[in-house]
Design a protein around this motif. Structure first.
Motif, PDB file in Angstrom:
ATOM      1  N   THR A 679       0.842  -1.210   0.000  1.00 16.21           N
ATOM      2  CA  THR A 679       0.000   0.000   0.000  1.00 16.21           C
ATOM      3  C   THR A 679       0.867   1.247   0.000  1.00 16.21           C
ATOM      4  O   THR A 679       0.654   2.176  -0.795  1.00 16.21           O
ATOM      5  CB  THR A 679      -0.916  -0.003   1.240  1.00 16.21           C
ATOM      6  OG1 THR A 679      -1.780  -1.132   1.185  1.00 16.21           O
ATOM      7  CG2 THR A 679      -1.749   1.264   1.297  1.00 16.21           C
ATOM      8  N   LEU A 680       1.859   1.295   0.888  1.00 12.26           N
ATOM      9  CA  LEU A 680       2.729   2.467   0.953  1.00 12.26           C
ATOM     10  C   LEU A 680       3.531   2.632  -0.339  1.00 12.26           C
ATOM     11  O   LEU A 680       3.733   3.751  -0.824  1.00 12.26           O
ATOM     12  CB  LEU A 680       3.671   2.357   2.144  1.00 12.26           C
ATOM     13  CG  LEU A 680       3.034   2.566   3.520  1.00 12.26           C
ATOM     14  CD1 LEU A 680       4.053   2.316   4.623  1.00 12.26           C
ATOM     15  CD2 LEU A 680       2.469   3.975   3.646  1.00 12.26           C
ATOM     16  N   ALA A 681       4.023   1.529  -0.880  1.00 13.13           N
ATOM     17  CA  ALA A 681       4.787   1.623  -2.125  1.00 13.13           C
ATOM     18  C   ALA A 681       3.918   2.156  -3.259  1.00 13.13           C
ATOM     19  O   ALA A 681       4.351   3.013  -4.045  1.00 13.13           O
ATOM     20  CB  ALA A 681       5.366   0.256  -2.486  1.00 13.13           C
ATOM     21  N   ALA A 682       2.673   1.673  -3.337  1.00 15.07           N
ATOM     22  CA  ALA A 682       1.774   2.128  -4.402  1.00 15.07           C
ATOM     23  C   ALA A 682       1.394   3.589  -4.215  1.00 15.07           C
ATOM     24  O   ALA A 682       1.339   4.356  -5.192  1.00 15.07           O
ATOM     25  CB  ALA A 682       0.521   1.247  -4.428  1.00 15.07           C
ATOM     26  N   LEU A 683       1.130   4.011  -2.991  1.00 16.19           N
ATOM     27  CA  LEU A 683       0.830   5.422  -2.740  1.00 16.19           C
ATOM     28  C   LEU A 683       2.006   6.300  -3.151  1.00 16.19           C
ATOM     29  O   LEU A 683       1.831   7.380  -3.724  1.00 16.19           O
ATOM     30  CB  LEU A 683       0.515   5.637  -1.261  1.00 16.19           C
ATOM     31  CG  LEU A 683      -0.836   5.121  -0.757  1.00 16.19           C
ATOM     32  CD1 LEU A 683      -0.913   5.224   0.756  1.00 16.19           C
ATOM     33  CD2 LEU A 683      -1.998   5.871  -1.406  1.00 16.19           C
ATOM     34  N   GLY A 684       3.204   5.840  -2.867  1.00 14.76           N
ATOM     35  CA  GLY A 684       4.383   6.623  -3.202  1.00 14.76           C
ATOM     36  C   GLY A 684       4.541   6.831  -4.690  1.00 14.76           C
ATOM     37  O   GLY A 684       4.890   7.926  -5.139  1.00 14.76           O
ATOM     38  N   ARG A 685       4.271   5.794  -5.475  1.00  8.39           N
ATOM     39  CA  ARG A 685       4.451   5.941  -6.929  1.00  8.39           C
ATOM     40  C   ARG A 685       3.195   6.443  -7.632  1.00  8.39           C
ATOM     41  O   ARG A 685       3.165   6.559  -8.852  1.00  8.39           O
ATOM     42  CB  ARG A 685       4.900   4.614  -7.539  1.00  8.39           C
ATOM     43  CG  ARG A 685       3.887   3.498  -7.459  1.00  8.39           C
ATOM     44  CD  ARG A 685       4.397   2.227  -8.171  1.00  8.39           C
ATOM     45  NE  ARG A 685       3.421   1.156  -8.080  1.00  8.39           N
ATOM     46  CZ  ARG A 685       3.385   0.239  -7.135  1.00  8.39           C
ATOM     47  NH1 ARG A 685       4.330   0.258  -6.181  1.00  8.39           N
ATOM     48  NH2 ARG A 685       2.459  -0.702  -7.109  1.00  8.39           N
ATOM     49  N   GLY A 686       2.132   6.753  -6.834  1.00 13.62           N
ATOM     50  CA  GLY A 686       0.922   7.319  -7.408  1.00 13.62           C
ATOM     51  C   GLY A 686      -0.014   6.311  -8.025  1.00 13.62           C
ATOM     52  O   GLY A 686      -0.918   6.682  -8.777  1.00 13.62           O
ATOM     53  N   ASP A 687       0.157   5.039  -7.713  1.00 16.25           N
ATOM     54  CA  ASP A 687      -0.742   4.006  -8.228  1.00 16.25           C
ATOM     55  C   ASP A 687      -1.847   3.789  -7.205  1.00 16.25           C
ATOM     56  O   ASP A 687      -1.830   2.850  -6.413  1.00 16.25           O
ATOM     57  CB  ASP A 687       0.042   2.716  -8.466  1.00 16.25           C
ATOM     58  CG  ASP A 687      -0.786   1.652  -9.180  1.00 16.25           C
ATOM     59  OD1 ASP A 687      -2.013   1.831  -9.298  1.00 16.25           O
ATOM     60  OD2 ASP A 687      -0.188   0.645  -9.613  1.00 16.25           O
ATOM     61  N   PHE A 688      -2.849   4.677  -7.231  1.00 17.51           N
ATOM     62  CA  PHE A 688      -3.885   4.660  -6.197  1.00 17.51           C
ATOM     63  C   PHE A 688      -4.813   3.466  -6.318  1.00 17.51           C
ATOM     64  O   PHE A 688      -5.370   3.005  -5.318  1.00 17.51           O
ATOM     65  CB  PHE A 688      -4.663   5.972  -6.216  1.00 17.51           C
ATOM     66  CG  PHE A 688      -3.828   7.151  -5.803  1.00 17.51           C
ATOM     67  CD1 PHE A 688      -3.443   7.316  -4.494  1.00 17.51           C
ATOM     68  CD2 PHE A 688      -3.394   8.060  -6.754  1.00 17.51           C
ATOM     69  CE1 PHE A 688      -2.660   8.391  -4.117  1.00 17.51           C
ATOM     70  CE2 PHE A 688      -2.608   9.135  -6.390  1.00 17.51           C
ATOM     71  CZ  PHE A 688      -2.237   9.292  -5.064  1.00 17.51           C
ATOM     72  N   GLN A 689      -4.994   2.957  -7.525  1.00 13.46           N
ATOM     73  CA  GLN A 689      -5.814   1.757  -7.677  1.00 13.46           C
ATOM     74  C   GLN A 689      -5.166   0.587  -6.930  1.00 13.46           C
ATOM     75  O   GLN A 689      -5.837  -0.151  -6.205  1.00 13.46           O
ATOM     76  CB  GLN A 689      -5.951   1.409  -9.165  1.00 13.46           C
ATOM     77  CG  GLN A 689      -6.839   2.358  -9.949  1.00 13.46           C
ATOM     78  CD  GLN A 689      -8.315   2.195  -9.576  1.00 13.46           C
ATOM     79  OE1 GLN A 689      -8.714   1.288  -8.838  1.00 13.46           O
ATOM     80  NE2 GLN A 689      -9.137   3.105 -10.070  1.00 13.46           N
ATOM     81  N   ASP A 690      -3.865   0.410  -7.124  1.00 14.37           N
ATOM     82  CA  ASP A 690      -3.161  -0.679  -6.456  1.00 14.37           C
ATOM     83  C   ASP A 690      -3.150  -0.457  -4.942  1.00 14.37           C
ATOM     84  O   ASP A 690      -3.309  -1.405  -4.159  1.00 14.37           O
ATOM     85  CB  ASP A 690      -1.741  -0.774  -7.000  1.00 14.37           C
ATOM     86  CG  ASP A 690      -1.108  -2.134  -6.744  1.00 14.37           C
ATOM     87  OD1 ASP A 690      -1.826  -3.144  -6.851  1.00 14.37           O
ATOM     88  OD2 ASP A 690       0.089  -2.181  -6.423  1.00 14.37           O
ATOM     89  N   ALA A 691      -2.942   0.790  -4.529  1.00 15.69           N
ATOM     90  CA  ALA A 691      -2.941   1.093  -3.099  1.00 15.69           C
ATOM     91  C   ALA A 691      -4.296   0.754  -2.485  1.00 15.69           C
ATOM     92  O   ALA A 691      -4.367   0.171  -1.391  1.00 15.69           O
ATOM     93  CB  ALA A 691      -2.602   2.566  -2.872  1.00 15.69           C
ATOM     94  N   TYR A 692      -5.366   1.103  -3.177  1.00 14.35           N
ATOM     95  CA  TYR A 692      -6.700   0.817  -2.653  1.00 14.35           C
ATOM     96  C   TYR A 692      -6.917  -0.695  -2.529  1.00 14.35           C
ATOM     97  O   TYR A 692      -7.431  -1.185  -1.516  1.00 14.35           O
ATOM     98  CB  TYR A 692      -7.755   1.420  -3.569  1.00 14.35           C
ATOM     99  CG  TYR A 692      -9.166   1.176  -3.083  1.00 14.35           C
ATOM    100  CD1 TYR A 692      -9.742   1.993  -2.107  1.00 14.35           C
ATOM    101  CD2 TYR A 692      -9.924   0.115  -3.579  1.00 14.35           C
ATOM    102  CE1 TYR A 692     -11.037   1.762  -1.644  1.00 14.35           C
ATOM    103  CE2 TYR A 692     -11.206  -0.128  -3.125  1.00 14.35           C
ATOM    104  CZ  TYR A 692     -11.758   0.696  -2.154  1.00 14.35           C
ATOM    105  OH  TYR A 692     -13.018   0.463  -1.691  1.00 14.35           O
TER     106      TYR A 692
END
Length: 917
Positions: A679-692
């Motif tokens: 989740t943190l990695a995805a938020l960092g790279r702006g991949d909000f779908q993956d973070a969600y």
């Protein structure tokens, strides 16, 4: 002379860089103008290895090397040493003057004749060596050279000026002998420092157990010979007496050489001192009875012992004490132990050990004393000492039931505290053979479950064994509480709903009062979302009591109770004590949990380098002792650090390593921890779908599942990802769930996260007030990363929704950027930097704003609204609104025309600004 460097990593010369540099300098100087050097040091310190290296370096440089060595039993043979040295130069004797040649031949035993004049011999030797240069003379054990050879060598060593000859000798410190080194340069070869000693031991004995390694390092005191010899003689069984190490024949010869000339009364006193190890003269006198301690004077003159400033008797090297013990007969040792046991009647622990060593066979009275002596060792965290006492008590037990019971207890302590998984398994097997009924007891089951959980990750089998043993019969209260603690851990790590009813039923049925740590862990560690104000008060009181707590198990359990609700900072001093116990080898298992908890606390507090060091150390201890279950917790900490720093490859590799071990074993809690990293990695790279997707796998929107404490760690992440992907209803539902559950009441950090989530989802007329309130919470900046993320969220919304947005947004974005850059949170720093850039306006001619420029460029490149939103941290709807304004400004109606329209625009006038955004 050019001297080659030795191969890197030669174990024989670990830690000798400075000594080798000195030798290179000496060799270069001696080959040019003559030099002498005496290496001195204790027996076994490595003088011979240095001589060997010097000889190899000289030989590689084309220098002739002559070698000799003093022999202890040849000191009465005239010129025996010089014979060794000079025979290789026999063909050069013809160049000497006749008188010198004849004298030298007689001295070396090559010709018969009357005793030669020594001065003629000495000058002949000097001239022979000078004529043969460049030359290196190497003499080991110079203290044992015969008197004439020692005198000749000293004569030569003082007259090397202008010669191309080096004389390099090695002598034992204070060993006497005939060689006079006065006036010659000396270099003391010191014992290895601790890191070098440990490195040598690892290089030569990579499979040596941690306990054996600590014992060898402690006894060797940096002596390389002892480091290389002791492991072969070491008895590393859990019950081996810890005081005195056995010696190999070579070590015995080295360290016992000066014992032979001592009288029996002196040796008896030395034996008492060696077996006691404390050096207390009052205790020695009490144990010695009528003997006079003045009889130790010969040992002091022989430099075997010394009296320190605290008036205690110390052996000059620990292995001298071992040599004293090895030289004594079994009867002498038992007698000495018996005297010490009587003298230590007021010290139950030490007295019990000496009584055990004095025992000639099984003795229940002594076994009971030794078993009781394990209790204070446990309370101070000395797991190794407790295991040794219990195993020795088992050996002394006349009855098989008592033997099995004590072995079972030793297995539990060894596994749960001592880092001895493999040994614990062997002890359980021994207990089973001694008495199968005792081996099936609840305590034995707890030990077996610990081995299954931590060694093999067998969640289901450990759960079945524990629940079955708890249900079958009445149990000792202490054993039952230990079983419930273990069952709790099995349920927490298992992460499966079906595991929990058995624990909850057993906890309800358990006799009251429960131990405070069990009660706290049963609620706050297992299900912190449902914590009550009363349970939080009890936890805070228990944490306050840790100031005086020495039992590492209790410290860890209280710390675990507070880990999800941010109480680790208050436990930091106590946890640090547990870490130090582990570093000293006394309680490695609790130290792993302490290191992991402290790594998490350092991460949340923004001390990321410290967090990495602690997690690395925890992982190293896990790998050293075989704790595979705890190892993935350490890797999780490292994964968090990799994720927030934008190292997605490392974060992925760490989670893959975790899941490769946990997934086949259905350790589902690991999936939630890995989801947090992703989740943190995805938020960092702006991949909000993956973070969600990852955050929702831990806690579905609007729900905080029971027994899912990790849901607290992703609460803000889930709301942010939902907002960024246009899932406004889900974001509001989760913020409402956090509010309804009273998450903000659990800790000040959770106030920041839960209230920040509410502010993100608040309507236009309220979000500013909510953000301002949460950011102003006292102490909120103690969690710099979380605080900066809330600032970033506030700044982003300000920039998009209010008239004064850009200016007010900069007030939030600039300090957030500063924090992200200081921490090294590169993805978040990039995000804050982009937002700051977007608060500036790009055109004064009715053109595009900075944000519209970004959206237009990405749309022209063919990205969809969703893809653009993920890159710019916008919802797809917001991207569509930007495009709705962009098209008429550029005079186009389709995306296909955007690229040409952007390329055909005139450059903006210098300094122009746009009033729109």
């Amino acid at each position: 002379m050019s001297l080659p460097r030795p191969p890197d990593g030669d174990p024989a010369l670990v830690g000798r860089t400075a000594d080798l540099d000195l030798l290179r300098s000496f060799l270069s100087a001696s080959a040019a103008e003559g030099r002498a050097l005496v290496l001195s040091g204790e027996a076994g310190v490595g003088k011979t290895a240095l001589l060997d290296r010097a000889a190899a370096l000289a030989d590689a440089a084309g220098v002739t090397v002559l070698r000799a060595s003093g022999v202890e039993f040849e000191t009465d043979l005239g010129f025996a040493g010089m014979n060794q040295l000079l025979l290789p130069l026999a063909d050069r004797r013809g160049g000497l003057p006749a008188a010198q040649r004849d004298a030298l031949n007689v001295a070396l035993g090559l010709d018969a004749g009357p005793p030669p004049d020594r001065l003629l011999v000495f000058t002949a030797a000097l001239r022979l060596l000078r004529d043969a240069g460049p030359l290196l003379v190497v003499v080991d054990d110079v203290q044992w050279l015969d008197r004439p050879s020692a005198a000749a060598l000293g004569f030569v060593a003082r007259r090397l000026a202008g010669a191309r000859v080096g004389v390099l000798a090695a002598a034992r410190t204070e060993a006497g002998g005939f060689f006079d080194a006065s006036g010659l340069p000396r270099h003391e070869v010191a014992p290895l420092d601790e890191p070098s000693a440990a490195g040598l031991l690892r290089a030569r004995f990579p499979r040596l157990s941690p306990g054996a390694r600590r014992r060898v390092l402690g006894a060797a005191h940096g002596n390389p010979l002892a480091l290389l010899e002791l492991p072969a003689a070491l008895d590393d069984r859990p019950g081996a007496p810890p005081a005195v190490l056995p010696l190999t024949g070579r070590l015995q010869a080295v360290f016992a050489a000066r014992l032979a000339g001592l009288g029996p009364e002196t040796r008896a006193l030395l034996l008492l001192a060696a077996l006691d190890g404390g050096g207390d003269p009052g205790l020695l006198q009490q144990a010695a009875g009528a003997a006079d301690l003045a009889a130790l004077a010969p040992a002091e003159r022989a430099r075997l012992v010394r009296v320190d400033g605290d008036a205690r008797l110390r052996f000059r090297h620990p292995l001298i004490g071992s040599a004293v013990v090895a030289a004594a007969t079994l009867a002498e040792r038992r007698t000495a132990h018996g005297r010490l046991a009587a003298a230590l009647a007021g010290d139950p622990e030490r007295g019990a050990w000496h009584a055990a060593e004095a025992a000639a066979g099984p003795d229940e009275r002594i076994a009971g004393r030794l078993e009781r002596a394990a209790l204070p060792a446990l309370r101070r965290g000395d797991a190794g000492g407790a295991v040794a006492a219990l195993v020795r008590a088992a050996e002394l037990s006349p009855g098989v039931r008592d033997r099995a019971r004590r072995l079972t207890r030793a297995a539990y302590v060894g596994a749960n505290l001592g880092g001895r998984l493999r040994e614990a398994a062997g002890l359980l097997s021994d207990a089973r053979r001694a008495d199968p009924e005792v081996a099936a007891s609840l305590r034995a089951t707890v030990a077996a479950a610990f081995l299954l959980l931590n060694g093999d990750g067998e969640i289901q089998l450990a759960h079945r064994l524990l629940t079955g043993a708890i249900e079958t019969s009445a149990h000792d209260r202490a054993d039952l509480f230990e079983a419930l603690h273990m069952l709790l851990l099995v349920c927490v790590y298992g992460g499966r709903p079906e595991l929990w009813p058995a624990f909850e039923d057993a906890l309800k049925a358990a006799p009251r009062p429960l131990p405070p740590a069990l009660e706290l862990c049963g609620t706050l560690f297992a299900d912190p979302v449902n914590a009550t104000p009363a349970s939080l008060r009890r936890l805070d009181a228990a944490i306050a009591d840790l100031r005086d707590q020495t039992d590492p198990e209790d410290i860890i359990r209280v710390g675990l109770a507070g880990v999800f609700i941010d109480r680790v900072t208050a436990c930091r001093d106590a946890l640090a004590r547990v870490v130090e116990l582990g570093r000293s080898g006394n309680a490695p298992t609790p130290s792993i949990n302490a290191l992991i908890a402290l790594a998490l606390e350092a991460f949340l507090a923004g001390r990321w380098e410290q967090a990495r060091a602690l997690a690395d150390e925890a992982l190293g201890v896990c790998e050293e002792h075989g704790y595979h279950l705890l190892a993935w917790s350490a890797r999780y900490q490292l994964g968090l650090l990799a994720a927030v720093r934008g190292d997605d490859a490392a974060a992925t590799a760490l989670t893959e390593r975790i899941l490769a071990w946990t997934a086949p074993r259905r350790i589902l809690s690991a999936e939630a921890y890995c989801a947090h990293v992703h989740t943190l990695a995805a938020l960092g790279r702006g991949d909000f779908q993956d973070a969600y997707r990852h955050a929702a796998s831990v806690a579905p929107p609007g729900r905080l599942p029971a027994h899912a404490p990790q849901a607290l760690w992703v609460c803000f992440d889930l709301v942010e990802a939902a907002v960024r992907t246009g899932r406004d209803a889900e974001a509001r539902a989760h913020a409402a769930a956090l509010d309804a559950a009273g998450v903000a009441a659990l800790s000040p950090r959770l106030v920041l996260l839960a209230s920040g989530a509410s502010a993100m989802t608040a309507p236009e007329d309220r979000f500013g007030e909510l953000f301002e309130r949460v950011l102003a919470e006292p102490g909120a900046e103690r969690w710099p990363f979380d605080h900066a993320r809330v600032r970033l969220a506030y700044g982003e919304r300000l920039r998009r929704t209010t008239t004064a947005g850009p200016r007010r947004a900069r007030d939030q974005l600039a300090p957030a950027l500063d924090v992200f850059e200081r921490l090294g949170a590169r993805p978040w720093a990039d995000r804050a930097r982009r937002e700051l850039g977007a608060t500036s306006f790009s055109r004064a001619d009715g053109g595009l704003t900075a944000r519209e420029e970004e959206v237009a460029a990405l749309a022209a490149a063919g990205l969809t609204n969703r893809q653009i939103g993920e890159k710019l941290f916008l919802s797809p709807r917001t991207v569509g609104a930007h495009l709705y304004r962009i098209f008429p400004k550029l005079g186009v109606a389709t995306r296909a025309a955007l690229r040409d329209a952007l390329a055909d625009r005139p450059a903006p006038a210098p300094g122009s600004r746009d009033a729109s955004w």
